[in-house]
Scaffold this active site. Structure first.
Site, mmCIF file in Angstrom:
data_model
loop_
_atom_site.group_PDB
_atom_site.id
_atom_site.type_symbol
_atom_site.label_atom_id
_atom_site.label_comp_id
_atom_site.label_asym_id
_atom_site.label_seq_id
_atom_site.Cartn_x
_atom_site.Cartn_y
_atom_site.Cartn_z
ATOM 1 N N ARG A 1 -1.109 -1.727 -6.850
ATOM 2 C CA ARG A 1 -1.341 -2.896 -5.993
ATOM 3 C C ARG A 1 -2.235 -3.897 -6.721
ATOM 4 O O ARG A 1 -1.995 -5.109 -6.681
ATOM 5 C CB ARG A 1 -1.972 -2.424 -4.686
ATOM 6 C CG ARG A 1 -2.209 -3.509 -3.637
ATOM 7 C CD ARG A 1 -2.563 -2.818 -2.331
ATOM 8 N NE ARG A 1 -3.249 -3.656 -1.380
ATOM 9 C CZ ARG A 1 -2.642 -4.454 -0.501
ATOM 10 N NH1 ARG A 1 -1.318 -4.548 -0.501
ATOM 11 N NH2 ARG A 1 -3.328 -5.171 0.368
ATOM 12 N N ARG B 1 0.845 -1.191 0.000
ATOM 13 C CA ARG B 1 0.000 0.000 0.000
ATOM 14 C C ARG B 1 0.886 1.248 0.000
ATOM 15 O O ARG B 1 2.015 1.225 0.472
ATOM 16 C CB ARG B 1 -0.908 0.012 1.223
ATOM 17 C CG ARG B 1 -1.831 -1.194 1.339
ATOM 18 C CD ARG B 1 -2.598 -1.175 2.657
ATOM 19 N NE ARG B 1 -3.502 -2.311 2.784
ATOM 20 C CZ ARG B 1 -3.169 -3.482 3.329
ATOM 21 N NH1 ARG B 1 -1.939 -3.659 3.801
ATOM 22 N NH2 ARG B 1 -4.043 -4.465 3.407
ATOM 23 N N HIS C 1 -3.575 -9.564 3.161
ATOM 24 C CA HIS C 1 -5.012 -9.720 3.396
ATOM 25 C C HIS C 1 -5.238 -10.711 4.531
ATOM 26 O O HIS C 1 -4.605 -11.770 4.569
ATOM 27 C CB HIS C 1 -5.725 -10.242 2.141
ATOM 28 C CG HIS C 1 -5.873 -9.211 1.062
ATOM 29 N ND1 HIS C 1 -6.128 -9.540 -0.258
ATOM 30 C CD2 HIS C 1 -5.815 -7.859 1.108
ATOM 31 C CE1 HIS C 1 -6.208 -8.432 -0.967
ATOM 32 N NE2 HIS C 1 -6.027 -7.408 -0.164
ATOM 33 N N HIS D 1 -4.608 2.622 -5.350
ATOM 34 C CA HIS D 1 -4.408 1.167 -5.280
ATOM 35 C C HIS D 1 -4.112 0.531 -6.652
ATOM 36 O O HIS D 1 -3.979 -0.687 -6.744
ATOM 37 C CB HIS D 1 -5.658 0.511 -4.693
ATOM 38 C CG HIS D 1 -5.521 0.204 -3.230
ATOM 39 N ND1 HIS D 1 -4.788 0.980 -2.364
ATOM 40 C CD2 HIS D 1 -6.030 -0.808 -2.474
ATOM 41 C CE1 HIS D 1 -4.864 0.473 -1.145
ATOM 42 N NE2 HIS D 1 -5.601 -0.606 -1.182
ATOM 43 N N LYS E 1 -1.887 -3.160 8.029
ATOM 44 C CA LYS E 1 -3.017 -2.788 8.883
ATOM 45 C C LYS E 1 -2.920 -3.532 10.208
ATOM 46 O O LYS E 1 -2.539 -4.694 10.263
ATOM 47 C CB LYS E 1 -4.341 -3.107 8.183
ATOM 48 C CG LYS E 1 -4.621 -2.208 6.971
ATOM 49 C CD LYS E 1 -5.988 -2.485 6.379
ATOM 50 C CE LYS E 1 -6.298 -1.531 5.243
ATOM 51 N NZ LYS E 1 -7.630 -1.780 4.642
#
Length: 298
Positions: free
Chosen positions: A245, A151, A268, A242, A174
């Protein structure tokens, strides 16, 4: 703000390490939910599934799109799950509530030829003598984004000691989760060119940041996005933050990569999020077949 909500947000901050932006979004969604319950004369401890469904209907009436309603429901689910696990409530009323059905939106990926044009527009190839040092930095950034699938915020947060010159970068994703991502030879060369020729001239004071702005500070996420947008404009390609990505994931799967490997590389938490890229590949196969096979046309 109610005490249960304060406790939950504190839990998200300390235990799950959510970013300030995510916490702000959760706080806004949950404050709206508590306001709705207050208007209905219902205490949070007494809220039932029908009250939550009523709030979802109120959000529909307000014109909120499905993805925003799904986010609000996710926040409400998290709050009630927390209350049940902590023994503050004996039940979880969200278990019977169905989330809104979201339309499938396929991410937009560029063709390889478009990516190559974008890279050319970002700056000179490594080894090519150029007086424009900032464009050498920009080339390294765009190469690294496409090579790693990271990201924009993750690239902006990279420090020097998180770059392994054997071909990996250590990315903080994240929830402050770390993952190792391999970097291809093209990106490694561009990064080395930046580190040798450009970064020493940008440094004004000791800083661990990998990518620096012209004042010697860490290059921000917004600045990197502006670099990418400007490169896209130069070649007539509309880009989102994005896009590279998406290209990374789509091109890997089209090249035969296992979806679970791509899941790990993207960071993810669920393979279901990554599987959307397999849908892109299937659609591409269908288009090629229909345009090429003599008995496929109607």
């Amino acid at each position: 703000m109610s005490k249960p909500l304060e406790s939950y947000l504190r839990h998200l901050t300390i235990e799950r390490g959510l970013s300030a932006n995510t916490l702000s979004a959760y706080g806004k969604d949950l404050s709206g939910y508590l306001d709705f319950l207050e208007q209905e004369g219902v205490d949070l401890m007494d809220a039932r599934s029908e009250h939550i469904e009523g709030y979802q209907l109120a959000l529909i009436d307000s014109g909120l799109i499905a993805s925003s309603r799904a986010r609000a429901l996710a926040a409400i689910r998290g709050l009630h799950r927390f209350l049940a696990l902590e023994g503050i409530r004996s039940d979880d009323p969200t278990k019977k509530v169905r989330p809104p059905k979201l339309p499938i939106r396929l991410p937009k990926a560029l063709h390889l030829s478009q990516v190559e044009k974008l890279l050319e527009a970002s700056g000179p190839e490594p080894g090519v003598d150029s007086p424009d040092l900032i464009r050498i930095r920009n080339r390294a950034i765009v190469e690294l984004l496409y090579s790693s699938g990271a990201r924009v915020s993750e690239i902006a947060a990279l420090d020097l000691d998180e770059v392994d010159h054997s071909g990996f970068i250590r990315v903080r994703g994240k929830g402050s989760k770390e993952r190792l991502v391999p970097v291809g030879s093209f990106a490694r060369r561009a990064l080395e060119e930046y580190l040798v020729r450009v970064r020493p001239g940008l440094v004004k004071a000791a800083t661990p940041a990998l990518f620096l702005n012209q004042r010697g500070g860490r290059l921000s996420r917004q600045s990197i996005w502006e670099i990418i947008r400007a490169c896209g404009e130069a070649v007539g390609i509309e880009l989102s933050p994005h896009t590279l990505r998406h290209c990374f994931a789509t091109h890997l799967i089209e090249g035969g990569a296992d979806v679970r490997v791509v899941q790990e590389l993207l960071g993810h938490s669920s393979v279901a999020t990554t599987q959307i890229y397999t849908k892109i590949t299937i659609d591409t196969l269908r288009e090629v077949y229909q345009s090429a096979h003599p008995r496929a046309r109607r």
